[in-house]
Write a protein that holds these residues in place. Structure first.
Motif, PDB file in Angstrom:
ATOM      1  N   GLU B 121       0.956  -1.261  -0.021  1.00  0.00           N
ATOM      2  CA  GLU B 121      -0.198   0.011  -0.130  1.00  0.00           C
ATOM      3  C   GLU B 121       0.923   1.253  -0.083  1.00  0.00           C
ATOM      4  O   GLU B 121       0.386   2.169  -0.666  1.00  0.00           O
ATOM      5  CB  GLU B 121      -1.005   0.070   1.290  1.00  0.00           C
ATOM      6  N   PHE B 122       1.885   1.302   0.796  1.00  0.00           N
ATOM      7  CA  PHE B 122       2.718   2.474   0.921  1.00  0.00           C
ATOM      8  C   PHE B 122       3.564   2.705  -0.623  1.00  0.00           C
ATOM      9  O   PHE B 122       3.353   3.760  -0.926  1.00  0.00           O
ATOM     10  CB  PHE B 122       3.934   2.362   1.961  1.00  0.00           C
ATOM     11  N   ALA B 123       3.943   1.635  -1.276  1.00  0.00           N
ATOM     12  CA  ALA B 123       4.582   1.784  -2.563  1.00  0.00           C
ATOM     13  C   ALA B 123       3.405   2.222  -3.617  1.00  0.00           C
ATOM     14  O   ALA B 123       3.716   3.149  -4.516  1.00  0.00           O
ATOM     15  CB  ALA B 123       5.243   0.387  -3.110  1.00  0.00           C
ATOM     16  N   ARG B 124       2.090   1.749  -3.634  1.00  0.00           N
ATOM     17  CA  ARG B 124       1.151   2.541  -4.410  1.00  0.00           C
ATOM     18  C   ARG B 124       0.985   3.740  -4.103  1.00  0.00           C
ATOM     19  O   ARG B 124       0.597   4.518  -5.046  1.00  0.00           O
ATOM     20  CB  ARG B 124      -0.073   1.626  -4.266  1.00  0.00           C
ATOM     21  N   MET B 125       0.692   4.224  -2.847  1.00  0.00           N
ATOM     22  CA  MET B 125       0.815   5.689  -2.515  1.00  0.00           C
ATOM     23  C   MET B 125       1.816   6.390  -2.977  1.00  0.00           C
ATOM     24  O   MET B 125       1.446   7.823  -3.786  1.00  0.00           O
ATOM     25  CB  MET B 125       0.656   5.947  -1.142  1.00  0.00           C
ATOM     26  N   VAL B 126       3.029   6.161  -3.076  1.00  0.00           N
ATOM     27  CA  VAL B 126       4.079   6.798  -3.383  1.00  0.00           C
ATOM     28  C   VAL B 126       4.019   6.996  -4.968  1.00  0.00           C
ATOM     29  O   VAL B 126       4.318   8.028  -5.524  1.00  0.00           O
ATOM     30  CB  VAL B 126       5.301   6.498  -3.181  1.00  0.00           C
ATOM     31  N   ASP B 127       3.509   5.745  -5.438  1.00  0.00           N
ATOM     32  CA  ASP B 127       3.573   5.786  -7.039  1.00  0.00           C
ATOM     33  C   ASP B 127       2.467   6.938  -7.515  1.00  0.00           C
ATOM     34  O   ASP B 127       2.851   7.521  -8.550  1.00  0.00           O
ATOM     35  CB  ASP B 127       3.040   4.336  -7.525  1.00  0.00           C
ATOM     36  N   ALA B 128       1.352   7.001  -6.714  1.00  0.00           N
ATOM     37  CA  ALA B 128       0.498   8.051  -7.068  1.00  0.00           C
ATOM     38  C   ALA B 128       0.787   9.237  -6.785  1.00  0.00           C
ATOM     39  O   ALA B 128       0.108  10.493  -7.569  1.00  0.00           O
ATOM     40  CB  ALA B 128      -1.037   7.667  -6.240  1.00  0.00           C
ATOM     41  N   LEU B 129       1.471   9.659  -6.301  1.00  0.00           N
ATOM     42  CA  LEU B 129       1.858  11.063  -5.294  1.00  0.00           C
ATOM     43  C   LEU B 129       2.732  11.894  -6.375  1.00  0.00           C
ATOM     44  O   LEU B 129       3.770  11.568  -6.564  1.00  0.00           O
ATOM     45  CB  LEU B 129       2.177  11.077  -4.092  1.00  0.00           C
ATOM     46  N   SER B 130       2.339  13.000  -7.066  1.00  0.00           N
ATOM     47  CA  SER B 130       2.975  13.509  -8.178  1.00  0.00           C
ATOM     48  C   SER B 130       4.162  14.532  -7.475  1.00  0.00           C
ATOM     49  O   SER B 130       5.240  14.444  -8.312  1.00  0.00           O
ATOM     50  CB  SER B 130       2.027  14.381  -9.123  1.00  0.00           C
ATOM     51  N   GLN B 448      -8.135  11.083   2.355  1.00  0.00           N
ATOM     52  CA  GLN B 448      -7.599  11.064   0.670  1.00  0.00           C
ATOM     53  C   GLN B 448      -6.701   9.626   0.474  1.00  0.00           C
ATOM     54  O   GLN B 448      -6.899   9.270  -0.452  1.00  0.00           O
ATOM     55  CB  GLN B 448      -6.625  12.060   0.482  1.00  0.00           C
ATOM     56  N   ILE B 449      -6.109   9.198   1.420  1.00  0.00           N
ATOM     57  CA  ILE B 449      -5.516   7.974   1.264  1.00  0.00           C
ATOM     58  C   ILE B 449      -6.391   6.866   0.887  1.00  0.00           C
ATOM     59  O   ILE B 449      -6.038   6.184   0.104  1.00  0.00           O
ATOM     60  CB  ILE B 449      -4.740   7.841   2.854  1.00  0.00           C
ATOM     61  N   ALA B 450      -7.364   6.867   1.632  1.00  0.00           N
ATOM     62  CA  ALA B 450      -8.454   5.741   1.406  1.00  0.00           C
ATOM     63  C   ALA B 450      -8.800   5.927   0.002  1.00  0.00           C
ATOM     64  O   ALA B 450      -8.801   4.927  -0.891  1.00  0.00           O
ATOM     65  CB  ALA B 450      -9.804   5.916   2.154  1.00  0.00           C
ATOM     66  N   SER B 451      -9.098   7.187  -0.537  1.00  0.00           N
ATOM     67  CA  SER B 451      -9.498   7.226  -1.793  1.00  0.00           C
ATOM     68  C   SER B 451      -8.445   6.974  -3.076  1.00  0.00           C
ATOM     69  O   SER B 451      -8.805   6.638  -3.960  1.00  0.00           O
ATOM     70  CB  SER B 451     -10.185   8.623  -2.376  1.00  0.00           C
ATOM     71  N   ILE B 452      -7.408   7.323  -2.741  1.00  0.00           N
ATOM     72  CA  ILE B 452      -6.145   7.079  -3.757  1.00  0.00           C
ATOM     73  C   ILE B 452      -5.891   5.587  -3.695  1.00  0.00           C
ATOM     74  O   ILE B 452      -5.741   4.865  -4.891  1.00  0.00           O
ATOM     75  CB  ILE B 452      -4.636   7.800  -3.176  1.00  0.00           C
ATOM     76  N   LEU B 453      -5.982   4.805  -2.638  1.00  0.00           N
ATOM     77  CA  LEU B 453      -5.682   3.224  -2.587  1.00  0.00           C
ATOM     78  C   LEU B 453      -6.764   2.623  -3.501  1.00  0.00           C
ATOM     79  O   LEU B 453      -6.481   1.698  -4.087  1.00  0.00           O
ATOM     80  CB  LEU B 453      -5.355   2.960  -1.210  1.00  0.00           C
ATOM     81  N   GLU B 454      -7.880   3.237  -3.402  1.00  0.00           N
ATOM     82  CA  GLU B 454      -8.970   2.761  -4.041  1.00  0.00           C
ATOM     83  C   GLU B 454      -8.920   2.845  -5.625  1.00  0.00           C
ATOM     84  O   GLU B 454      -9.272   2.035  -6.357  1.00  0.00           O
ATOM     85  CB  GLU B 454     -10.141   3.267  -3.731  1.00  0.00           C
ATOM     86  N   SER B 455      -8.425   4.073  -5.996  1.00  0.00           N
ATOM     87  CA  SER B 455      -8.503   4.533  -7.279  1.00  0.00           C
ATOM     88  C   SER B 455      -7.162   4.142  -8.014  1.00  0.00           C
ATOM     89  O   SER B 455      -7.140   3.965  -9.266  1.00  0.00           O
ATOM     90  CB  SER B 455      -8.954   6.019  -7.497  1.00  0.00           C
ATOM     91  N   HIS B 456      -5.921   4.318  -7.418  1.00  0.00           N
ATOM     92  CA  HIS B 456      -4.603   4.150  -8.141  1.00  0.00           C
ATOM     93  C   HIS B 456      -4.246   2.901  -8.548  1.00  0.00           C
ATOM     94  O   HIS B 456      -3.839   1.988  -7.422  1.00  0.00           O
ATOM     95  CB  HIS B 456      -3.821   5.015  -7.386  1.00  0.00           C
ATOM     96  N   GLN B 457      -4.320   2.677  -9.556  1.00  0.00           N
ATOM     97  CA  GLN B 457      -3.534   1.054 -10.097  1.00  0.00           C
ATOM     98  C   GLN B 457      -2.294   1.230 -10.456  1.00  0.00           C
ATOM     99  O   GLN B 457      -2.268   1.916 -11.557  1.00  0.00           O
ATOM    100  CB  GLN B 457      -4.507   0.363 -10.861  1.00  0.00           C
ATOM    101  N   PRO B 458      -1.037   0.708  -9.931  1.00  0.00           N
ATOM    102  CA  PRO B 458       0.051   0.868 -10.506  1.00  0.00           C
ATOM    103  C   PRO B 458       0.163   0.063 -11.658  1.00  0.00           C
ATOM    104  O   PRO B 458      -0.525  -0.882 -11.931  1.00  0.00           O
ATOM    105  CB  PRO B 458       1.090   0.274  -9.416  1.00  0.00           C
ATOM    106  N   VAL B 459       1.047   0.179 -12.840  1.00  0.00           N
ATOM    107  CA  VAL B 459       1.397  -0.361 -14.049  1.00  0.00           C
ATOM    108  C   VAL B 459       1.988  -1.766 -13.721  1.00  0.00           C
ATOM    109  O   VAL B 459       2.872  -1.615 -12.724  1.00  0.00           O
ATOM    110  CB  VAL B 459       2.056   0.487 -15.066  1.00  0.00           C
ATOM    111  N   PRO B 460       1.116  -2.899 -13.900  1.00  0.00           N
ATOM    112  CA  PRO B 460       1.823  -4.230 -13.737  1.00  0.00           C
ATOM    113  C   PRO B 460       3.124  -4.511 -14.361  1.00  0.00           C
ATOM    114  O   PRO B 460       3.563  -4.047 -15.350  1.00  0.00           O
ATOM    115  CB  PRO B 460       0.892  -5.212 -13.802  1.00  0.00           C
ATOM    116  N   LEU B 461       4.050  -5.317 -13.703  1.00  0.00           N
ATOM    117  CA  LEU B 461       5.253  -5.878 -14.206  1.00  0.00           C
ATOM    118  C   LEU B 461       4.670  -6.824 -15.409  1.00  0.00           C
ATOM    119  O   LEU B 461       3.562  -7.201 -15.541  1.00  0.00           O
ATOM    120  CB  LEU B 461       5.946  -6.799 -13.375  1.00  0.00           C
TER     121      LEU B 461
END
Ligand code: B12
Lengths: 218, 489
Positions: B121-130, B448-461
């Motif tokens: 989750e932490f990595a996904r958050m960082v991925d989302a934050l510009s 905001q954390i909840a909504s970012i984690l819900e909406s942001h999908q990182p690009v898969p390998l």
């Protein structure tokens, strides 16, 4: 006269005048004062006052650290003149070190200082200490407490190994084990069979004192 | 014209003095180095080496010579090979404080050991934050065996973000496992060298000592062409002098010794001059990262590094407070991030981190990201051109009446001139805020954390990459006599 000298030692200890303390101790030795009294009413009494001031936020770590060093050096001068009974007056004897693979040592050293300030004899093995080195020192010094520090997730397991080795060598029931450091927790302490876990130097001292008390009652 | 606002802590004369003092220190006190290969390299380069004491005395001429070989610019690439971080001149980038042993639960606020799911989750958050430009392996999962936790976190982060990663090892056998994972992502060791996507941190042990682990990583990075950050971290009054100037000399000497080692191993090796000096709290013994003296020292060594023309790193934005919405968390983070940005530190690590670099927080990460945005805005300075001077607009409105709101000029410039942090920063009128339940910064962040984690999908390998990583995990798990099928996912 004698009283005066001992008082001066105590006062110089409180004001952290290391050189003066050592000079006065030499004077006391030359005047053939009772070494035990010099330790008890001079050095120890002085460092206690500092310890209390520290607790009240009036003294700080550099003062305690210098005082603890002075204590060690002073004891070295006085040791040959001390009878067994005095060394037994120490609350207990502690072997302390940072575990193998780990070189973080400030926390460990502060714990060592505070144990000295609070009346324990401390054998500091430094950092990167293997289970074998811990065990050998325990055997050599007949210490009744072993204190291990680990700051890295990967080195915590060395604490377990040390406890296992103590068991194997038949030393485990003769000694209390306490552990600490950033990644360590009460739960981890329980899982490896340590007797105590402390989050900071205050707790380290409290636990060591509890160990000492239990030792007496048993 | 735009002036890049900047900070200076040292005069030219101070810089010269500190430079000379640190070279003299390396020459007469030397560096203890727990690595035979490194000592041999130094001996061959003309250092006098005391093999028994593992100590090398490094002459000033060697330092000066090696300084000329180190690159002045380093580029880090994203997982898909795009340039992402340009570590050079006064460019500023941010990434989270790394290797936290604890985490504040984002729902309950409880301080606990992190789990694999938190790392993800932490990595996904960082991925989302510009405004956060890179990942770090920020939290250590406690639900995987501790002996492999250092490399397992890299495995998790690589799967959940395309941003470059700042990482490091805790054990001697970790580097190779981690290098291999990076090679799988890049495609080959050559591609990794050409387009590195990770930086390794290596911390010398003040005073003047390279431990077995850290010098090993330093040499391995130099050989593989992977950027390495030397993180000198004197603790003022414990492992370094209590005075700022004294610890600066020590810091500079250790950093230069790392640079010399890397360049001797492989000329041109990418090294970043970094650090994490701390002021020891003389009442509690704690390592104060939010202290003004720690921040000053970081900015001062960065000034030294810039004098040498080297890429820079600093540990800033951390706070020693325990709660993300404690104002101490805000003021310590702001002081560090703004000053670090003014100093032009290229890679600023630390956002999210609380409590002496031990505890990561989702909420603090998000709140700090606003400060990063403010800092970046600050460094852009004030653009002074015909258009921004707004001479036409000024005349139009003042002479014809009306307001600026409806002007084209406003429409054209408001996004470019103003940083827009969104609802995380409270700018509502009082009544509106009250009606929403009077949320404080923690409550706003949690939402905001909840909504970012819900909406942001990182690009898969790609499945090939994933398979390659899995094989490496399998290898090291078995090597440590553990069962790969028992690892949490
Ligand atoms: C200073 C520091 C260093 C210095 C240490 C210098 C020295 N001579 O000690 C140096 C630069 C050498 C260093 C190196 C590394 N470090 Co370091 N370091 C720190 C830092 C910032 C502060 C530690 C400290 O001195 N604190 C102040 C003292 C007073 O506090 P303390 O140690 O916690 O001790 C108190 C209590 O824990 C307790 N206590 C301690 N021991 C004991 C024992 C007993 C018996 C009891 C009862 C209580 C007790 O009482 C103490 C006094 O109150 C911590 C962050 C942190 N919050 O811990 C990271 C930290 C421990 N380091 C870390 C890492 C990763 C490293 C490196 C591996 C980095 C690298 N790859 O280069 C290397 C390791 C090298 C090696 N082979 O060991 C990580 C560990 C992460 C993890 N999950 O394992 C941390 C948490 C930082 C981070 N988030 O990245 N480090």
């Amino acid at each position: 006269m004698n009283e005066d000298l001992v008082k001066k030692i105590r006062e110089s200890m409180i004001t952290c005048q290391a050189d003066k303390v050592l000079r006065l101790i030499q004077e006391a030795i030359d005047q053939k004062l009772d070494a035990a009294m010099v330790v008890k009413d001079g050095l120890t009494a002085g460092i206690r006052v500092l310890g209390n001031r520290f607790e009240r936020g009036e003294a700080f770590l550099p003062e305690l650290a210098v005082a603890a060093e002075t204590m060690k050096e002073g004891l070295k001068l006085l040791e040959p003149l001390l009878t067994e009974t005095v060394s037994q007056e120490a609350l207990g004897s502690v072997v302390i070190g940072t575990v193998q693979g780990d070189i973080h040592d400030i926390g460990k050293s502060i714990v060592a200082t505070m144990l000295i300030v609070n009346g324990f004899t401390v054998h500091d093995l430094g950092t990167d200490v293997s289970p074998e080195q811990f065990t050998a020192k325990v055997r050599e010094t007949k210490a009744n407490i072993i204190a291990m520090s680990a700051l890295l997730t990967t080195t915590m397991d060395k604490m377990r190994e040390t406890i296992d080795l103590l068991k194997k060598e038949g030393l485990r029931d003769k000694i209390k084990v306490m552990i600490g450091g950033a990644p360590v927790s009460q739960r981890f302490a329980d899982s490896i069979g340590a007797d105590g876990y402390g989050v900071d130097f205050n707790q380290a001292v409290t636990i060591a004192k509890q160990f000492a008390r239990k030792d007496e009652s048993s | 014209m735009t002036l890049r606002p900047k900070l200076e802590l040292l005069s030219e004369a101070d810089i010269q003095r500190i430079h000379e003092e640190s070279l003299a220190l390396l020459e007469d006190a030397g560096m203890a180095i727990h690595n035979e290969e490194a000592l041999t390299l130094l001996a061959q380069a003309g250092c006098s080496v005391d093999q028994g004491k593992l100590r090398a005395f490094i002459p000033a001429s060697l330092v000066e010579e090696q300084l000329r070989k180190a690159p002045q610019s380093i580029t880090l690439y994203s997982r898909d090979g795009e340039p992402a971080l340009q570590l050079e001149s006064n460019k500023v980038h941010f990434n989270p404080g790394s290797a936290a042993t604890h985490l504040l639960d984002r729902k309950t606020g409880e301080r606990r050991h992190p789990r694999v799911s938190d790392v993800v989750e932490f990595a996904r958050m960082v991925d989302a934050l510009s405004n956060i430009d890179a990942q770090s392996t920020a939290v250590i999962p406690a639900d995987v065996p501790s002996i492999i936790a250092d490399r397992y976190r890299l495995y998790l982060v690589l799967q959940n973000s395309t941003k470059p990663v700042i990482t490091g090892t805790f054990a001697l056998d970790a580097f190779d496992d981690m290098r291999r994972m990076l090679e799988v992502i890049a495609g080959s060791s050559k591609k990794l060298r050409d387009k590195p996507l990770a930086i390794f941190d290596a911390c010398p042990s003040a005073p003047l000592n390279w431990s077995k682990l850290t010098v090993h990583d330093l040499l391995c990075c130099a050989k593989a062409g992977i950027p390495v950050e030397t993180i000198s971290m004197p603790q003022l009054g414990a492992t370094g002098p209590i005075t700022l100037a004294g610890s600066l000399v020590l810091h500079n000497a250790e950093s230069l010794s790392g640079l010399v080692l890397a360049q001797l191993t492989s000329p041109g090796a990418p090294v970043i001059y970094g650090g994490s000096p701390t002021a020891v709290d003389m009442r509690y013994g704690t390592a104060r990262l939010g202290a003004i003296e720690s921040i000053m020292l970081t900015c001062a060594y960065a000034q030294m590094a810039k004098h040498y023309g080297l890429p820079t790193h600093g540990y800033l934005g951390l706070s020693d407070a325990k709660l993300p919405a404690d104002s101490q968390s805000g003021f310590e983070a702001t002081t560090g991030l703004i000053l670090g940005a003014l100093m032009g530190i290229n890679n600023i690590a630390g956002v999210g981190m609380l409590c002496f670099e031990s505890t990561q927080s989702f909420e603090k990460l998000l709140l700090d990201e606003v400060i990063c945005g403010m800092a970046k805005r600050m460094t852009e300075g004030i653009l002074v051109t015909d258009e921004t001077l707004a001479s036409e607009a000024l005349r139009e409105v003042s002479m014809k009446g009306g307001d600026f709101l409806r002007l084209r000029h406003t429409l054209t410039w408001f996004r470019r001139e103003h940083f827009l942090p969104g609802d995380l920063v409270d700018r509502q009128p009082y009544e509106a805020w009250k009606q929403q339940g009077a949320p404080d910064s923690q409550a706003r962040a949690r939402k905001q954390i909840a909504s970012i984690l819900e909406s942001h999908q990182p690009v898969p390998l790609t499945s090939e990459q994933k398979q390659g990583l899995d094989e490496i995990v399998n290898d090291f798990t078995k090597r440590h006599k553990l069962d790969p099928s028992k690892l949490p996912s």
